[in-house]
Motif scaffolding. Sequence first.
Motif, PDB file in Angstrom:
ATOM      1  N   ILE A 129       0.853  -1.191   0.000  1.00 50.00           N
ATOM      2  CA  ILE A 129       0.000   0.000   0.000  1.00 50.00           C
ATOM      3  C   ILE A 129       0.885   1.234   0.000  1.00 50.00           C
ATOM      4  N   ARG A 162      -6.224 -18.926  11.138  1.00 47.38           N
ATOM      5  CA  ARG A 162      -7.542 -18.324  11.357  1.00 47.38           C
ATOM      6  C   ARG A 162      -8.477 -18.746  10.217  1.00 47.38           C
ATOM      7  N   TYR A 234      -9.949   2.748   3.586  1.00 50.46           N
ATOM      8  CA  TYR A 234      -8.735   3.036   4.370  1.00 50.46           C
ATOM      9  C   TYR A 234      -7.894   4.124   3.709  1.00 50.46           C
TER      10      TYR A 234
ATOM     11  N   LEU B 226     -12.843  -7.237  15.802  1.00 52.27           N
ATOM     12  CA  LEU B 226     -12.594  -7.859  14.497  1.00 52.27           C
ATOM     13  C   LEU B 226     -12.222  -6.799  13.460  1.00 52.27           C
ATOM     14  N   ASN B 230      -8.652  -6.342  11.457  1.00 54.16           N
ATOM     15  CA  ASN B 230      -8.539  -6.224  10.002  1.00 54.16           C
ATOM     16  C   ASN B 230      -7.820  -4.933   9.615  1.00 54.16           C
ATOM     17  N   SER B 231      -8.081  -3.862  10.352  1.00 54.19           N
ATOM     18  CA  SER B 231      -7.446  -2.577  10.043  1.00 54.19           C
ATOM     19  C   SER B 231      -5.932  -2.665  10.189  1.00 54.19           C
ATOM     20  N   VAL B 232      -5.491  -3.424  11.171  1.00 56.51           N
ATOM     21  CA  VAL B 232      -4.055  -3.590  11.412  1.00 56.51           C
ATOM     22  C   VAL B 232      -3.375  -4.181  10.178  1.00 56.51           C
ATOM     23  N   ALA B 233      -4.079  -5.065   9.467  1.00 51.40           N
ATOM     24  CA  ALA B 233      -3.501  -5.682   8.272  1.00 51.40           C
ATOM     25  C   ALA B 233      -3.226  -4.651   7.172  1.00 51.40           C
ATOM     26  N   TYR B 234      -3.832  -3.485   7.272  1.00 49.36           N
ATOM     27  CA  TYR B 234      -3.545  -2.404   6.316  1.00 49.36           C
ATOM     28  C   TYR B 234      -2.319  -1.596   6.737  1.00 49.36           C
ATOM     29  N   SER B 236      -0.685  -1.565  10.090  1.00 48.09           N
ATOM     30  CA  SER B 236       0.087  -1.991  11.267  1.00 48.09           C
ATOM     31  C   SER B 236       0.478  -0.831  12.188  1.00 48.09           C
ATOM     32  N   HIS B 264      -8.596 -12.075  16.796  1.00 49.62           N
ATOM     33  CA  HIS B 264      -8.705 -11.988  15.344  1.00 49.62           C
ATOM     34  C   HIS B 264      -7.441 -11.487  14.650  1.00 49.62           C
ATOM     35  N   LEU B 265      -6.427 -11.099  15.412  1.00 46.62           N
ATOM     36  CA  LEU B 265      -5.198 -10.585  14.791  1.00 46.62           C
ATOM     37  C   LEU B 265      -4.400 -11.698  14.122  1.00 46.62           C
ATOM     38  N   LEU B 266      -3.827 -11.371  12.982  1.00 45.65           N
ATOM     39  CA  LEU B 266      -2.827 -12.256  12.374  1.00 45.65           C
ATOM     40  C   LEU B 266      -1.669 -12.395  13.361  1.00 45.65           C
ATOM     41  N   HIS B 267      -1.091 -13.611  13.452  1.00 47.76           N
ATOM     42  CA  HIS B 267      -0.112 -13.903  14.521  1.00 47.76           C
ATOM     43  C   HIS B 267       1.036 -12.907  14.604  1.00 47.76           C
ATOM     44  N   ILE B 268       1.494 -12.399  13.456  1.00 50.75           N
ATOM     45  CA  ILE B 268       2.656 -11.485  13.496  1.00 50.75           C
ATOM     46  C   ILE B 268       2.352 -10.175  14.229  1.00 50.75           C
ATOM     47  N   TYR B 269       1.078  -9.865  14.424  1.00 47.99           N
ATOM     48  CA  TYR B 269       0.705  -8.603  15.073  1.00 47.99           C
ATOM     49  C   TYR B 269       0.332  -8.772  16.552  1.00 47.99           C
ATOM     50  N   LYS B 272       1.219  -6.776  20.463  1.00 50.98           N
ATOM     51  CA  LYS B 272       2.127  -5.640  20.355  1.00 50.98           C
ATOM     52  C   LYS B 272       1.429  -4.349  19.959  1.00 50.98           C
TER      53      LYS B 272
END
Lengths: 299, 299
Positions: A129, A162, A234, B226, B230-234, B236, B264-269, B272
């Motif tokens: 992005i 997930r 976003y 949730l 999802n917003s974090v995936a944009y 971080s 609901h977070l992807l594991h890498i996030y 933190k």
Amino acid sequence: MFGLVDKNGKILLKETVSTEHFPVPEDLVMVVSERIRKAALQFPDHELAGVGIGAPNGNFFKGTIEFAPNLKWEGVIPLAELFSDRLKTKVMLTNDANAAAIGEMIFGGAKGMKDFIFITLGTGLGSGIVANGEMIYGHDSFAGEIGHVIMFPDGRQCGCGRKGCLETYCSATGIKRTFSDLQMSHHVKTDMRGLVADAKFIHEKALAGDKDAIEAFNYTGEILGLALANSVAYTSPQAIFLFGGLALAGDFIFRPTRTSFEKHLLHIYRNKIKILPSQLKENDAALLGAASLIWKELK
Amino acid sequence: MFGLVDKNGKILLKETVSTEHFPVPEDLVMVVSERIRKAALQFPDHELAGVGIGAPNGNFFKGTIEFAPNLKWEGVIPLAELFSDRLKTKVMLTNDANAAAIGEMIFGGAKGMKDFIFITLGTGLGSGIVANGEMIYGHDSFAGEIGHVIMFPDGRQCGCGRKGCLETYCSATGIKRTFSDLQMSHHVKTDMRGLVADAKFIHEKALAGDKDAIEAFNYTGEILGLALANSVAYTSPQAIFLFGGLALAGDFIFRPTRTSFEKHLLHIYRNKIKILPSQLKENDAALLGAASLIWKELK
């Protein structure tokens, strides 16, 4: 793959080396550095401006590869440092999708754009992005994982552990599963499922008029269009670029994606955001993307 | 509301004026400009550095208010230009949520952060996204509409004309509806539905141990968590700030939101990214946000 790319995006050298042949990254770095040094001698009127690396699980801030599941090398690999120690030049590293996005910005269809989203539709769904003319890395360099946006909380099982992630629907793997589900629901006897059915195979079936194949593209596009419409909320990009095997299916994937996209967009965004095919050639994208890290920095 | 704010975020003057009393914007601009000019005379040791405006449907690039449904003024209003013609100073304008986000960055809890998301939970859900230390405006200044991310394609009807937008669940309006649905499903006779039940009322019921009220907060937090994951995936972000009436319910909303977020977070996030209450006072946020537009620019 590694090579030499000049500032206009001309590929002067392209070679392939497999990380699998190198149990430790130091050996790969030594071999590749030597080849680059020798190859550079063939271009005496060029100077090595730096080294750009696109790597799975690449951390831009640290120049490291971190716990990449598809590499033999375990843990955290300081790949940028290893190369800069060898080649005594600027080294920049990011993940594959981010590198390709910057490649699109410097050498491809996003030239001059300050806000766009780049999507790779491969085995999974990768993304980069760009906003305000800069790649969004986030606080930890791991931003831009649109493939792991949860579309349906009780949806398909994802490799990340997930459920319902976008990439379980919109990727080569996703469309294979959709196609296969459609065939099963229609009691189509087929030996083609599993290994043989890849995105290209489904594209060929669609070209031949196969209803399940066309429906698989429509279903994939419907979900992709919704996800991209949400993405616009976003960063409101000027354009969204689609790259990778699935994007090569042309109208089969672009038409349903665009239809769903416009249908799901908030009214203020309608009819002004383009969904475009990437202008990077499939085989050159990794190289151009990596090189563009350096050329962007020097611009 | 308008006022004077010094560079440390100290409010020197705060006054309220209603746009409803001014059939045309030029009259409001004249009156407010005069009051600002006179008030500034009381602070001879200060100089007017500029004017910041947070406005509904504000376009940062153009300095205009565009087709704001809740204002009497129709069409496109060049408000920044009107003020700069009067006051002969730098004028910057953006939408309310973006202004408050910049306020959080300059005067609040996001000081020193380069990547964060600011969420206002009011009648609707507004948002401002900061990445690389810059507000994301997108190509058209309308980025950051997380309230209109479609969570459930066949979900609740939204005022925007589409269905299932986040703000139909996660906002004062959303939780009222959830609470009311819960009461109906439990056959609770109540005259409190409709006008009387606002977020504060539901908070008070929850404090008193009302199961429907607590469940309404849990449901709202589950969906908000949730959406934020999802917003974090944009982008971080380092942190996500919650502002507005619903955020004042403290643990009733923060606890289920954080639980759902981490789930609901992807594991890498995971573990933190902080979800924090805004450090801007409810009544000062609009003023500080607007002023911060100028102070950020001058930093």
